[in-house]
Write an enzyme that holds these catalytic residues in place. Sequence first.
Site, mmCIF file in Angstrom:
data_model
loop_
_atom_site.group_PDB
_atom_site.id
_atom_site.type_symbol
_atom_site.label_atom_id
_atom_site.label_comp_id
_atom_site.label_asym_id
_atom_site.label_seq_id
_atom_site.Cartn_x
_atom_site.Cartn_y
_atom_site.Cartn_z
ATOM 1 N N ARG A 130 -45.510 18.483 16.304
ATOM 2 C CA ARG A 130 -45.545 19.811 15.651
ATOM 3 C C ARG A 130 -44.519 20.735 16.290
ATOM 4 N NH1 ARG A 130 -50.735 18.081 14.689
ATOM 5 N NH2 ARG A 130 -51.033 17.831 12.439
ATOM 6 N N ASP A 153 -45.436 13.028 13.034
ATOM 7 C CA ASP A 153 -46.351 13.753 12.146
ATOM 8 C C ASP A 153 -45.549 14.285 10.965
ATOM 9 O OD1 ASP A 153 -48.640 15.334 11.159
ATOM 10 O OD2 ASP A 153 -49.466 14.896 13.131
ATOM 11 N N HIS A 178 -50.228 11.848 7.707
ATOM 12 C CA HIS A 178 -49.354 12.579 8.635
ATOM 13 C C HIS A 178 -47.976 11.919 8.705
ATOM 14 C CE1 HIS A 178 -52.338 15.440 10.157
ATOM 15 N NE2 HIS A 178 -53.215 14.461 10.095
ATOM 16 N N GLU A 190 -57.143 11.763 8.645
ATOM 17 C CA GLU A 190 -56.793 12.712 7.578
ATOM 18 C C GLU A 190 -55.809 12.153 6.552
ATOM 19 O OE1 GLU A 190 -57.542 16.856 10.029
ATOM 20 O OE2 GLU A 190 -55.515 16.037 10.101
ATOM 21 N N TRP A 205 -63.242 11.947 17.330
ATOM 22 C CA TRP A 205 -62.880 13.375 17.387
ATOM 23 C C TRP A 205 -63.797 14.225 16.535
ATOM 24 C CZ3 TRP A 205 -60.498 16.509 13.439
ATOM 25 C CH2 TRP A 205 -60.197 15.833 12.250
ATOM 26 N N ASP A 212 -56.471 23.045 21.948
ATOM 27 C CA ASP A 212 -55.675 23.943 21.093
ATOM 28 C C ASP A 212 -56.567 25.056 20.537
ATOM 29 O OD1 ASP A 212 -57.031 22.009 19.528
ATOM 30 O OD2 ASP A 212 -55.622 22.210 17.861
ATOM 31 N N TRP A 265 -53.117 19.815 20.518
ATOM 32 C CA TRP A 265 -52.402 19.840 19.236
ATOM 33 C C TRP A 265 -51.520 21.077 19.230
ATOM 34 C CZ3 TRP A 265 -52.520 15.430 16.933
ATOM 35 C CH2 TRP A 265 -53.654 14.623 17.013
ATOM 36 N N GLU A 285 -49.671 22.864 16.675
ATOM 37 C CA GLU A 285 -49.240 23.713 15.556
ATOM 38 C C GLU A 285 -48.931 25.130 16.049
ATOM 39 O OE1 GLU A 285 -51.914 21.727 15.512
ATOM 40 O OE2 GLU A 285 -52.391 21.009 13.483
HETATM 41 C C1 TNX Z 1 -57.020 17.659 13.358
HETATM 42 S S1 TNX Z 1 -57.651 15.515 15.394
HETATM 43 C C2 TNX Z 1 -56.021 16.718 13.488
HETATM 44 C C3 TNX Z 1 -54.684 17.136 13.940
HETATM 45 C C4 TNX Z 1 -54.597 18.627 14.074
HETATM 46 C C5 TNX Z 1 -55.837 19.158 14.742
HETATM 47 C C6 TNX Z 1 -55.793 20.619 15.036
HETATM 48 C C7 TNX Z 1 -56.938 14.747 14.365
HETATM 49 C C8 TNX Z 1 -57.091 13.330 14.515
HETATM 50 N N1 TNX Z 1 -56.237 15.374 13.408
HETATM 51 O O1 TNX Z 1 -53.708 16.652 13.070
HETATM 52 O O2 TNX Z 1 -53.460 18.942 14.816
HETATM 53 O O3 TNX Z 1 -56.943 18.876 13.928
HETATM 54 O O4 TNX Z 1 -56.858 21.044 15.819
#
Ligand code: TNX
Length: 547
Positions: free
Chosen positions: A180, A209, A282, A345, A411, A438, A486, A488
């Site tokens: 990021r 990403d 991603h 995701e 997570w 973060d 993270w 961002e």
């Molecule tokens: C979720 S944790 C994500 C990241 C983001 C983060 C921000 C995870 C496996 N995926 O892509 O940066 O939340 O808190």
Amino acid sequence: MLVKITLLSALTCAIALTGTPAHAANHPGIIPAPLKMKETGGAFTLDAQTRILFQSGNNDAKKTAEFLATALRPATGYALPVAEETSPADRAHAIALRIEGDASDLKAESYRLDANVDNVMLTAPAAPGLFYGCQTLRQLLPAAIFSATKVEGQTWTVPGVSIEDAPRFAWRGMLLDVARHFMPKEFVLKFIDTIAIQKMNRLHLHLTDDQGWRIEIKKYPKLTEVGAWRAQTLVGRSGKKPEQYDGKRHGGFYTQDDIREMVAYAAERHVTLMPEVEMPGHAQAAIAAYPELGNLDTPLPVKTEWGVNPNIFNAEESTILFLQDVLTEVLDLFPSHYIHIGGDEAVKNQWKASKAVQVRIAALGLHDEEEMQRYFVSRMNDFLTAKGRSLVGWDEILDGGLGQGPTVMAWRGMDKAVEAVHGGKDVVMAPTEFTYLDYYQGPKDKEPLSIGGDVRLDKVYSFEPLPKALDDAGQKRILGAQGQLWAEYIPTPEHAEYMAFPRACALAEVVWSAKDKRDYKDFLERLPQHLARLDKLGVRYRPLTPE
Ligand code: TNX
């Protein structure tokens, strides 16, 4: 005039002395707290005559002795020669390092440290333990020992102690998201150094990403020529309308030589660098470089804003082979047994809408898009297993019913860890609730903009990595835990340090120290001494505030 100055300095001195609680001065503030520590009285003084001895013929002890000498020389200005021990009589007025004992399992990271007026003895069954003994020794010295330049007028004493120490968990990690926001190599090295001081042993590098691809891949140069650069970056919080951009090109990447240097630097500090190459989600930076990896006919730019993204890799055989080629180069660079392939995701809308993906799902005899992701991950799992490595993925790799083998990074909550263990997998704990560094660490109106959440120092410290719902056998499958940075909303190294510390100090204690040694009040008493060390190292941590 002279008298006045002397009086004044005496007064300042007295204030400084009374300002420090009596016990703090002689209670060594070691972080993470050791398993057993006895203060035995007296002190060892490091001076211009001190030698660092290593056990005769033992190369691991020699290397560790050299690491220690290199760490102690700048601040003391002493020569601290490293020499082979020829007889126990040599130990007078020396720091002596020996490797002996049972090195199985976690014991390889254990050590024993005895300091008294005559000498300091460090023994461990293996190199990692000896290294951690050296880290404890550094912390037993005044904080000024962490200074990069010679400190005048300092007496370098080590209190008389007898310490026996060993970690609670094997996986003691941090994640750094360099995708990021690109973080320069020098910062990554400094970060490795800082976490190693706290006896952490894994750095998970999130290298790819939507917003950037950060590792040179020789076979596919556009991954960095195109994928490492975005045109601009969103200003402020995602979702806020109207959206505003900074108009500044952002990017950067590590050459393969940079990676080799980071891996070697980390290895000297017993830190394993684990790479993460994200798939199938991603993936937008890679698709921007090679549009044939995506699902759309229109080209995509490297993404300039944050959030979960529909642009994921397609499911073609050629895409799977492309990613295996990438992994081949990654495996050459990273000796880590564990290789992370992301898996989180991955929004399936484009797969649902894509004729090509639907044809492939049918041809492979799969039911739906979740099974397609399972197939995708299992191809990577087979590939990595054949190369003697082990796949790690975010807990979404459980969806679609993946078999045994991969390690799951949990997570989305403790339940995901329990589900993974019941499915026969090893787990690294990374729950948002306790380990997302973060997230905000103080009142939102007083802190710099962050992604959200609320994970304060005490919250991190209260984290218990072993889910209650697991029996003893199940709990053995929890390898440990890691903190997530993270990035961002973390644009600079300085900001990364602000977010990481002191919360990573609390996490270091969660993963290293015995459960019954964990005491938040005691940690808070030791923490100022540790922060003084971070000051000397130039780590720009978040100062403690009374809350
Ligand atoms: C979720 S944790 C994500 C990241 C983001 C983060 C921000 C995870 C496996 N995926 O892509 O940066 O939340 O808190």
